[in-house]
Scaffold this motif. Sequence first.
Motif, PDB file in Angstrom:
ATOM      1  N   ALA A 119       0.829  -1.210   0.000  1.00 48.90           N
ATOM      2  CA  ALA A 119       0.000   0.000   0.000  1.00 48.90           C
ATOM      3  C   ALA A 119       0.861   1.257   0.000  1.00 48.90           C
ATOM      4  CB  ALA A 119      -0.938  -0.014   1.213  1.00 48.90           C
ATOM      5  N   PHE A 120       1.963   1.220   0.730  1.00 46.53           N
ATOM      6  CA  PHE A 120       2.866   2.382   0.756  1.00 46.53           C
ATOM      7  C   PHE A 120       3.505   2.613  -0.609  1.00 46.53           C
ATOM      8  CE2 PHE A 120       7.105   4.201   1.411  1.00 46.53           C
ATOM      9  CZ  PHE A 120       6.761   5.382   2.048  1.00 46.53           C
ATOM     10  N   LEU A 121       3.913   1.557  -1.289  1.00 42.18           N
ATOM     11  CA  LEU A 121       4.496   1.711  -2.619  1.00 42.18           C
ATOM     12  C   LEU A 121       3.488   2.288  -3.613  1.00 42.18           C
ATOM     13  CD1 LEU A 121       6.577  -1.596  -2.948  1.00 42.18           C
ATOM     14  CD2 LEU A 121       7.445   0.724  -2.597  1.00 42.18           C
ATOM     15  N   ILE A 122       2.208   1.996  -3.407  1.00 46.28           N
ATOM     16  CA  ILE A 122       1.178   2.498  -4.316  1.00 46.28           C
ATOM     17  C   ILE A 122       0.927   3.980  -4.093  1.00 46.28           C
ATOM     18  CG2 ILE A 122      -1.267   2.320  -4.924  1.00 46.28           C
ATOM     19  CD1 ILE A 122      -1.068  -0.670  -4.446  1.00 46.28           C
ATOM     20  N   ILE A 123       0.862   4.397  -2.844  1.00 43.63           N
ATOM     21  CA  ILE A 123       0.539   5.802  -2.568  1.00 43.63           C
ATOM     22  C   ILE A 123       1.761   6.706  -2.615  1.00 43.63           C
ATOM     23  CG2 ILE A 123      -1.362   5.075  -1.087  1.00 43.63           C
ATOM     24  CD1 ILE A 123       0.341   5.991   1.300  1.00 43.63           C
ATOM     25  N   LEU A 124       2.957   6.143  -2.714  1.00 46.54           N
ATOM     26  CA  LEU A 124       4.168   6.965  -2.696  1.00 46.54           C
ATOM     27  C   LEU A 124       4.255   7.929  -3.884  1.00 46.54           C
ATOM     28  CD1 LEU A 124       6.822   7.627  -1.300  1.00 46.54           C
ATOM     29  CD2 LEU A 124       7.897   5.772  -2.587  1.00 46.54           C
ATOM     30  N   PRO A 125       4.009   7.521  -5.128  1.00 48.70           N
ATOM     31  CA  PRO A 125       4.090   8.500  -6.231  1.00 48.70           C
ATOM     32  C   PRO A 125       3.121   9.671  -6.099  1.00 48.70           C
ATOM     33  CG  PRO A 125       4.224   6.271  -7.082  1.00 48.70           C
ATOM     34  CD  PRO A 125       3.863   6.145  -5.640  1.00 48.70           C
ATOM     35  N   PRO A 126       1.826   9.455  -5.772  1.00 47.64           N
ATOM     36  CA  PRO A 126       0.957  10.629  -5.569  1.00 47.64           C
ATOM     37  C   PRO A 126       1.413  11.534  -4.427  1.00 47.64           C
ATOM     38  CG  PRO A 126      -0.374   8.657  -5.885  1.00 47.64           C
ATOM     39  CD  PRO A 126       1.036   8.207  -5.741  1.00 47.64           C
ATOM     40  N   LEU A 127       1.968  10.956  -3.370  1.00 49.08           N
ATOM     41  CA  LEU A 127       2.473  11.782  -2.275  1.00 49.08           C
ATOM     42  C   LEU A 127       3.632  12.656  -2.734  1.00 49.08           C
ATOM     43  CD1 LEU A 127       2.437   9.374   0.810  1.00 49.08           C
ATOM     44  CD2 LEU A 127       0.944  11.327   0.389  1.00 49.08           C
ATOM     45  N   ILE A 128       4.514  12.094  -3.536  1.00 54.51           N
ATOM     46  CA  ILE A 128       5.641  12.876  -4.040  1.00 54.51           C
ATOM     47  C   ILE A 128       5.150  14.000  -4.951  1.00 54.51           C
ATOM     48  CG2 ILE A 128       7.722  12.771  -5.467  1.00 54.51           C
ATOM     49  CD1 ILE A 128       8.150   9.922  -4.469  1.00 54.51           C
ATOM     50  N   ILE A 129       4.200  13.688  -5.818  1.00 56.80           N
ATOM     51  CA  ILE A 129       3.660  14.715  -6.720  1.00 56.80           C
ATOM     52  C   ILE A 129       2.996  15.825  -5.926  1.00 56.80           C
ATOM     53  CG2 ILE A 129       1.918  15.144  -8.504  1.00 56.80           C
ATOM     54  CD1 ILE A 129       2.519  12.379  -9.598  1.00 56.80           C
ATOM     55  N   TYR A 130       2.200  15.459  -4.930  1.00 56.64           N
ATOM     56  CA  TYR A 130       1.512  16.491  -4.153  1.00 56.64           C
ATOM     57  C   TYR A 130       2.503  17.324  -3.343  1.00 56.64           C
ATOM     58  CZ  TYR A 130      -1.664  18.726  -0.904  1.00 56.64           C
ATOM     59  OH  TYR A 130      -2.332  19.654  -0.155  1.00 56.64           O
ATOM     60  N   THR A 131       3.589  16.716  -2.890  1.00 56.35           N
ATOM     61  CA  THR A 131       4.585  17.459  -2.123  1.00 56.35           C
ATOM     62  C   THR A 131       5.179  18.608  -2.940  1.00 56.35           C
ATOM     63  OG1 THR A 131       5.136  15.475  -0.838  1.00 56.35           O
ATOM     64  CG2 THR A 131       6.738  17.268  -0.849  1.00 56.35           C
ATOM     65  N   PHE A 132       5.432  18.370  -4.223  1.00 54.94           N
ATOM     66  CA  PHE A 132       6.051  19.393  -5.067  1.00 54.94           C
ATOM     67  C   PHE A 132       5.037  20.353  -5.688  1.00 54.94           C
ATOM     68  CE2 PHE A 132       9.335  16.086  -5.048  1.00 54.94           C
ATOM     69  CZ  PHE A 132      10.458  16.852  -4.767  1.00 54.94           C
ATOM     70  N   THR A 133       3.752  19.986  -5.705  1.00 52.51           N
ATOM     71  CA  THR A 133       2.733  20.831  -6.348  1.00 52.51           C
ATOM     72  C   THR A 133       1.709  21.363  -5.359  1.00 52.51           C
ATOM     73  OG1 THR A 133       1.386  18.875  -6.863  1.00 52.51           O
ATOM     74  CG2 THR A 133       2.981  19.591  -8.527  1.00 52.51           C
ATOM     75  N   GLN A 134       2.005  21.273  -4.068  1.00 52.12           N
ATOM     76  CA  GLN A 134       1.016  21.673  -3.061  1.00 52.12           C
ATOM     77  C   GLN A 134       0.659  23.154  -3.177  1.00 52.12           C
ATOM     78  OE1 GLN A 134       2.399  21.144   0.921  1.00 52.12           O
ATOM     79  NE2 GLN A 134       0.487  21.791   1.865  1.00 52.12           N
ATOM     80  N   ARG A 135       1.655  24.010  -3.373  1.00 48.78           N
ATOM     81  CA  ARG A 135       1.396  25.447  -3.419  1.00 48.78           C
ATOM     82  C   ARG A 135       0.507  25.807  -4.596  1.00 48.78           C
ATOM     83  NH1 ARG A 135       4.079  29.881  -5.718  1.00 48.78           N
ATOM     84  NH2 ARG A 135       5.724  28.514  -6.531  1.00 48.78           N
TER      85      ARG A 135
END
Length: 327
Positions: free
Chosen positions: A298-314
């Motif tokens: 489950a962590f491997l699945i949600i890791l890419p969206p978390l990374i994308i949101y981290t850089f595009t949050q603003r």
Amino acid sequence: MRITEGYYQVKMNIRQYMQSRQAGRVKKVLLGQNLNDGWLAKVLIYFLLAVIAFLYLQPLFYMMSTMVKSVSDLIDPVVQWIPRKLHGQNLADAWRGLHYPEAFTNTLVIALSCSLLQVISCAITGYALARLRFPGKAAAFILIIITFMVPPQITIIPMYTIFGKLGWLNTPLVFIIPAMFAQGLRGALFIIIFRQFFLTQPKALEEAAKMDGASAYRLFFRIMLPLARPAIIVVFLFSFIWYWNMYYEPSMFLNKEFLPLSLRLNLMQQELMGNSAINFNAGVGKDPISEGPKMAAAFLIILPPLIIYTFTQRWFSEGIERTGLVE
């Protein structure tokens, strides 16, 4: 005598004045001029925010803690959040069980291509509904709203029949082609977002461009679409996340030849349940043998969206505000 009494009276008045002034300062610091300016209100607000953040982040913390635990740590009731020793085998098992490179590529192809196509098609449709005049415009918008309200379970059978006749089943075309025509996953919502955004733009821009001889296509692609960057970011991120996490539609249209991560996780869970039934009698509750690999997967699945949101949050937050979704 009177002088002495007057002196003491003045002294008492000064003391009372200083005490009242000091009390006023303390009151101002604690309560503030307004109700939400003082320290008490701030402490209460921060406490509530911390509690809410913990409730939202607790599943993520539990996932990350469980995926690095060994079976002995999972069985031991003393070990709660911090394992005695980091166990990396769960991640390796999850990587192999998910067929992660292949499944990641399949999921990325669907999510990225459909998101980009939905941004373009929904932007064109939303602009047409917001600015252009054509017969049946109101009826078209009503139909779009109806498609947004209809559950996908109602339309899944006719869609399966149509895709089967077209030969699109078990291929990513079942998601790419509808996204190309603004009818992908949550397409109606994205059309509404773009329509509401274009309605807020001043008409003077269009009038000036038309006076310079710009056509409708040039007006849209050269002027209106660059202005719609906040809406584009919101629609792209929403679409990408929904396509990345979808399970119901792939389970109906795809088979073992082209599986995304969501279906791979389901197959992996079934395999782990079968192995656990043979190797360990877990009884009622969580299975310590399969719990670690499942959380790692489950962590491997949600890791890419978390990374994308981290850089595009603003940009995502700005887009939410400017598109009016907060209203």
